[in-house]
Design a protein around this motif. Structure first.
Motif, short mmCIF file in Angstrom:
data_model
loop_
_atom_site.label_atom_id
_atom_site.label_comp_id
_atom_site.label_asym_id
_atom_site.label_seq_id
_atom_site.Cartn_x
_atom_site.Cartn_y
_atom_site.Cartn_z
N ASN A 61 0.88 -1.16 0.00
CA ASN A 61 0.00 0.00 0.00
C ASN A 61 0.92 1.21 0.00
O ASN A 61 1.40 1.62 1.05
CB ASN A 61 -0.89 -0.03 1.24
CG ASN A 61 -1.76 1.19 1.38
OD1 ASN A 61 -1.83 2.03 0.49
ND2 ASN A 61 -2.41 1.31 2.52
N LEU A 62 1.21 1.77 -1.16
CA LEU A 62 2.20 2.84 -1.28
C LEU A 62 1.53 4.21 -1.32
O LEU A 62 0.44 4.38 -1.85
CB LEU A 62 3.05 2.63 -2.53
CG LEU A 62 3.84 1.30 -2.54
CD1 LEU A 62 4.61 1.16 -3.84
CD2 LEU A 62 4.78 1.22 -1.35
N LEU A 63 2.23 5.19 -0.76
CA LEU A 63 1.70 6.55 -0.67
C LEU A 63 1.47 7.20 -2.03
O LEU A 63 0.67 8.11 -2.14
CB LEU A 63 2.65 7.42 0.17
CG LEU A 63 2.78 7.01 1.64
CD1 LEU A 63 3.82 7.89 2.33
CD2 LEU A 63 1.44 7.09 2.34
N ASP A 64 2.17 6.72 -3.06
CA ASP A 64 2.01 7.32 -4.38
C ASP A 64 0.78 6.80 -5.13
O ASP A 64 0.54 7.15 -6.27
CB ASP A 64 3.27 7.14 -5.23
CG ASP A 64 3.54 5.69 -5.61
OD1 ASP A 64 2.74 4.78 -5.24
OD2 ASP A 64 4.57 5.44 -6.28
N GLY A 65 -0.01 5.93 -4.47
CA GLY A 65 -1.24 5.43 -5.07
C GLY A 65 -1.05 4.18 -5.92
O GLY A 65 -2.00 3.70 -6.53
N SER A 66 0.17 3.65 -5.96
CA SER A 66 0.43 2.47 -6.78
C SER A 66 0.25 1.19 -5.97
O SER A 66 -0.08 1.21 -4.79
CB SER A 66 1.85 2.53 -7.36
OG SER A 66 2.81 2.45 -6.33
N MET A 67 0.48 0.09 -6.65
CA MET A 67 0.36 -1.26 -6.09
C MET A 67 -1.06 -1.46 -5.55
O MET A 67 -2.00 -1.17 -6.24
CB MET A 67 1.45 -1.53 -5.06
CG MET A 67 2.86 -1.35 -5.62
SD MET A 67 3.18 -2.18 -7.19
CE MET A 67 3.45 -3.83 -6.65
N PHE A 68 -1.21 -1.94 -4.31
CA PHE A 68 -2.53 -2.25 -3.78
C PHE A 68 -3.14 -1.12 -2.96
O PHE A 68 -4.11 -1.32 -2.24
CB PHE A 68 -2.47 -3.52 -2.94
CG PHE A 68 -2.51 -4.80 -3.74
CD1 PHE A 68 -2.52 -4.80 -5.13
CD2 PHE A 68 -2.56 -6.02 -3.10
CE1 PHE A 68 -2.57 -5.98 -5.86
CE2 PHE A 68 -2.60 -7.21 -3.82
CZ PHE A 68 -2.61 -7.18 -5.20
N SER A 69 -2.62 0.09 -3.09
CA SER A 69 -3.16 1.21 -2.30
C SER A 69 -4.62 1.48 -2.63
O SER A 69 -5.39 1.91 -1.76
CB SER A 69 -2.32 2.47 -2.50
OG SER A 69 -2.32 2.86 -3.85
N GLU A 70 -5.05 1.22 -3.85
CA GLU A 70 -6.44 1.49 -4.22
C GLU A 70 -7.43 0.51 -3.58
O GLU A 70 -8.63 0.77 -3.58
CB GLU A 70 -6.61 1.51 -5.74
CG GLU A 70 -5.96 2.75 -6.33
CD GLU A 70 -6.58 3.16 -7.64
OE1 GLU A 70 -7.82 3.20 -7.71
OE2 GLU A 70 -5.82 3.46 -8.56
N LEU A 71 -6.93 -0.59 -3.03
CA LEU A 71 -7.84 -1.51 -2.35
C LEU A 71 -8.56 -0.84 -1.19
O LEU A 71 -9.69 -1.20 -0.86
CB LEU A 71 -7.09 -2.73 -1.82
CG LEU A 71 -6.50 -3.69 -2.84
CD1 LEU A 71 -5.81 -4.84 -2.13
CD2 LEU A 71 -7.55 -4.18 -3.81
N ILE A 72 -7.94 0.16 -0.60
CA ILE A 72 -8.52 0.85 0.55
C ILE A 72 -9.85 1.50 0.17
O ILE A 72 -10.73 1.69 1.00
CB ILE A 72 -7.54 1.91 1.11
CG1 ILE A 72 -6.17 1.28 1.38
CG2 ILE A 72 -8.09 2.57 2.36
CD1 ILE A 72 -6.17 0.00 2.19
N GLY A 73 -10.04 1.79 -1.10
CA GLY A 73 -11.30 2.36 -1.57
C GLY A 73 -12.49 1.47 -1.26
O GLY A 73 -13.62 1.95 -1.12
#
Length: 176
Positions: A61-73
């Motif tokens: 879950n990266l701060l730049d919005g990459s990888m699986f960070s969008e799962l938090i949506g």
């Protein structure tokens, strides 16, 4: 590389690797080079054909919005409504991941019978109880129903500075 995961309209469009352990791809790219972002990876104990009761894919879950960070949506119903499924491409075929649950879990749950990271069950009743428990924890209402024959894909990423995990679970349906 054992697969490719795509969620239309999001940044999730990544290969899925699998290593000899669950550490290799935390800081290595799919080509073997070192990289802070790592590569989403299938648990080393899972079958590469995603036929286990629960196949688990981990990603940062990266701060730049990459990888699986969008799962938090998936904490929000409106996000789920816009992205109710993902596509998993494998050498053996394509699968639609019909999302049925999304919630926060503690790493302390790993290894317990109720663990969302559990991969196998002795009976269909145990599997059904596990599915219902995870649906009950969900932050979203999906209306997706499961059967004992379903294979589950669980996407797992860190939240709360690594203290917890956010999970998105879906059943895999072959795409013809």
């Amino acid at each position: 590389i054992v697969g490719w995961l795509v969620c239309e309209g999001t940044a999730i469009n990544y290969p899925i690797a699998q290593g000899e352990n669950n550490s290799r791809y935390l800081n290595h790219l799919y080509d073997g080079s070192r990289g802070k972002a790592g590569t989403p990876f299938l648990d080393f104990e899972n079958s590469t054909d995603f036929t286990d009761g629960n196949s688990i894919v981990y990603g940062h879950n990266l701060l730049d919005g990459s990888m699986f960070s969008e799962l938090i949506g998936y904490r929000e119903q409106v996000y789920y409504d816009a992205h109710p499924s993902m596509l998993l491409l494998t050498p053996d075929g394509a699968f639609r991941m019909e999302i049925f649950a999304a919630f926060t879990a503690s790493p302390n749950e790993a290894g317990t019978d109720a663990s969302p990271w559990r991969q196998a069950w002795d009976t269909e009743d145990e599997f059904a109880a596990w599915q219902e428990q995870n649906i009950g924890r969900s932050a979203i209402d999906t209306g997706v129903t499961l059967s004992p024959e379903d294979q589950v894909l669980t996407l797992s990423t860190c939240i709360n500075r690594g203290r917890d995990r956010f999970l998105v679970m879906g059943r895999l349906v072959p795409v013809r």
